[in-house]
Design a protein around this motif. Structure first.
Motif, short mmCIF file in Angstrom:
data_model
loop_
_atom_site.label_atom_id
_atom_site.label_comp_id
_atom_site.label_asym_id
_atom_site.label_seq_id
_atom_site.Cartn_x
_atom_site.Cartn_y
_atom_site.Cartn_z
N SER A 140 27.33 40.90 49.22
CA SER A 140 26.52 41.38 47.90
C SER A 140 27.14 40.55 46.67
N TRP A 141 28.08 40.01 46.84
CA TRP A 141 28.89 39.67 45.49
C TRP A 141 27.99 38.52 44.60
N GLN A 181 33.83 41.63 47.73
CA GLN A 181 32.80 42.63 48.21
C GLN A 181 33.56 43.61 49.23
N SER A 219 25.71 42.53 41.02
CA SER A 219 27.27 42.67 41.43
C SER A 219 28.23 41.85 40.27
N SER A 265 31.42 41.97 41.21
CA SER A 265 32.90 42.18 41.69
C SER A 265 33.41 40.38 41.95
N PHE A 313 26.64 47.26 44.92
CA PHE A 313 26.85 46.40 43.86
C PHE A 313 27.88 47.12 42.88
N SER A 314 29.11 46.59 42.89
CA SER A 314 30.29 47.13 42.21
C SER A 314 30.29 46.25 41.06
#
Length: 480
Positions: free
Chosen positions: A18-19, A12, A24, A26, A405-406
């Motif tokens: 957030s992972w 993250q 997410s 990531s 959130f990737s």
């Protein structure tokens, strides 16, 4: 409005948690397809570059890795993003790539060779984010150093590191030194090669740079850091500066100071692009955007904020008196690392009168924000309004977007906000992008792939020697 995306090859980004959320992706950061998908998405949307933060360190409290950092993946675990760049360049044709590389680890010859190679392999689409290091106490121990190098001395080393790199990129090969005449059997004209001699305070080098000139010769030089030493270094050397702002007034003051310092160095202050970090949460409606932001904020705690801050500064905020102003609490703690690590993340909380918020207030601000820049939440129009307002009030040239959130946040921004910014004339249309130059330097507004004439690196450019002309390739072949 220039746009980049701030990422790390890690769980993250941005000093937050957030992972583990279902939104997410990531957790796939160790898979090449995760990154090629992001790169193609950004290129299709017209972003200027994908930026990778990087470093060898991790958070430490009392000299060791806090259990919370390992449990939460908080600035702990990460791959080497340099090795991703050739694959991402092969998957794209226009997107630039900026990679962080510390001046406190490798010798400048190794740095110059690495980025010269990347500039060739990307067709001139690479930039170097010059940093003096992060989590320096952990890095010093990892590399077997007896002690952490002091903050201002790290900038002295950085200036010399970059100077030697510039000598190698700009000063060894004259234009035209690379001949590659297969018929004549001549690869390079020896009369147009110049030996680089450097005997400095921190580095020595004598010899020839073996990487032929790349499309940009020197990668676009980025710098991140808003301490006094950092701003001075940026003003003298950087072509693009990345900063984090706590308030528009704070960011505006830093931008104005960097531009004034650049002018004092004889540089065009507008040629130094300044980008600020922004975490954008957008959805089709403002209500959905606020719900998405709330999902993220529910994951954040004081422990998360404290661990991340310790990784950047060496300071454990939870161990300080919570009701004291930050600067007073730090003075009482008498920690030798204060001011020697992550000075920008201490200075960012300093008010114009020199005071700072209470320690508990700093923790509250860091919770959910971490080391990120501005927070922008809303529907597409509201987001575009806020970004335009920030440009107007701070004089920044654009933003580095830091997803929570990737890659989902990137996808939403490209789908919802990019068309609105393009409609307002803040982003170029497809035909305008296609008409621009192919290198990252040109994409950021420079008239040429090469360093500008007022950049100090231009003074190192190789010039013809006073000796006789080398002649044609055929003459060189005959001389063999």
């Amino acid at each position: 409005m220039h746009l980049g995306v701030f990422e790390v090859a890690a769980p993250q980004v941005g000093g937050t948690l957030s992972w583990s959320h279902p939104w997410s992706g990531s957790r796939h950061h160790r898979e090449l397809g995760h990154w090629t998908g992001i790169a193609r998405l950004l290129e299709d949307a017209g972003f200027d570059f994908l930026f990778f933060a990087d470093g060898y360190g991790y958070p430490t409290v009392d000299g060791d890795l806090p259990p919370a950092a390992a449990r939460g993946g908080l600035n702990f675990s990460g791959l080497d993003p340099v090795l991703l760049i050739p694959a991402l360049a092969a998957a794209t044709s226009r997107l630039g790539f900026v990679v962080t590389c510390s001046t406190g680890v490798d010798h400048p010859v190794a740095t110059a060779r690495r980025f010269g190679t990347l500039d060739h392999l990307t067709g001139g689409r690479v930039g170097w984010n010059v940093v003096t290091g992060a989590s320096q106490d952990a890095v010093a121990a990892l590399f077997g150093h007896r002690e952490m190098t002091a903050h201002d001395r790290r900038y002295e080393i950085a200036r010399e590191h970059v100077e030697l790199c510039l000598k190698l990129w700009e000063g060894c090969w004259e234009d035209g030194a690379l001949v590659e005449d297969a018929e004549a059997g001549v690869f390079a004209d020896p009369e147009r090669l110049h030996r680089v001699e450097h005997a400095g305070t921190h580095y020595r080098s004598s010899g020839y740079f073996t990487v032929p000139p790349s499309p940009q010769r020197t990668p676009v030089l980025f710098q991140a850091g808003t301490s006094t030493a950092g701003r001075e270094f940026a003003a003298s050397t950087a072509e693009c500066v990345f900063l984090q702002g706590t308030t528009p007034a704070h960011a505006a003051a830093n931008v104005a100071d960097i531009r004034a310092r650049a002018a004092a160095h004889g540089r065009d202050p507008r040629s130094v692009k300044v980008l600020v970090g922004a975490t954008v949460t957008v959805a089709a409606t403002a209500e959905l955007a606020r719900e998405r932001r709330a999902e993220f904020e529910r994951m954040q705690t004081d422990e998360v904020a404290s661990v991340i801050y310790a990784g950047n500064t060496g300071i454990d905020l939870l161990a300080l008196p919570q009701e004291l102003p930050l600067h007073e609490a730090l003075a009482r703690a008498a920690d030798p690392r204060v001011g020697q690590m992550g000075q920008s993340n201490i200075d960012r909380f300093r008010r114009p009168d020199g005071s700072t918020p209470l320690v508990r207030e700093v923790l509250a601000e860091l919770r959910g924000r971490g080391t990120r820049g501005f927070t922008v939440v809303g529907d597409p129009r509201e987001v575009a309004d806020q970004l335009e307002e920030l440009v107007g009030t701070t004089d920044v040239d654009g933003f580095l977007l830091e997803a929570v959130f990737s890659p989902g946040d990137h996808e939403l921004f490209c789908e919802l906000v990019v068309p609105e910014l393009r409609r307002r004339g803040r982003l170029p249309h497809e035909e305008e992008r296609a008409a621009g130059g192919g290198t990252l330097r040109e994409r950021l507004g420079a008239p040429s792939p090469r360093l500008s004439a007022d950049h100090p690196g231009a003074a190192f450019a190789a010039r013809p020697s006073a000796g006789p002309s080398a002649g044609s390739a055929a003459d060189l072949a005959a001389a063999r």
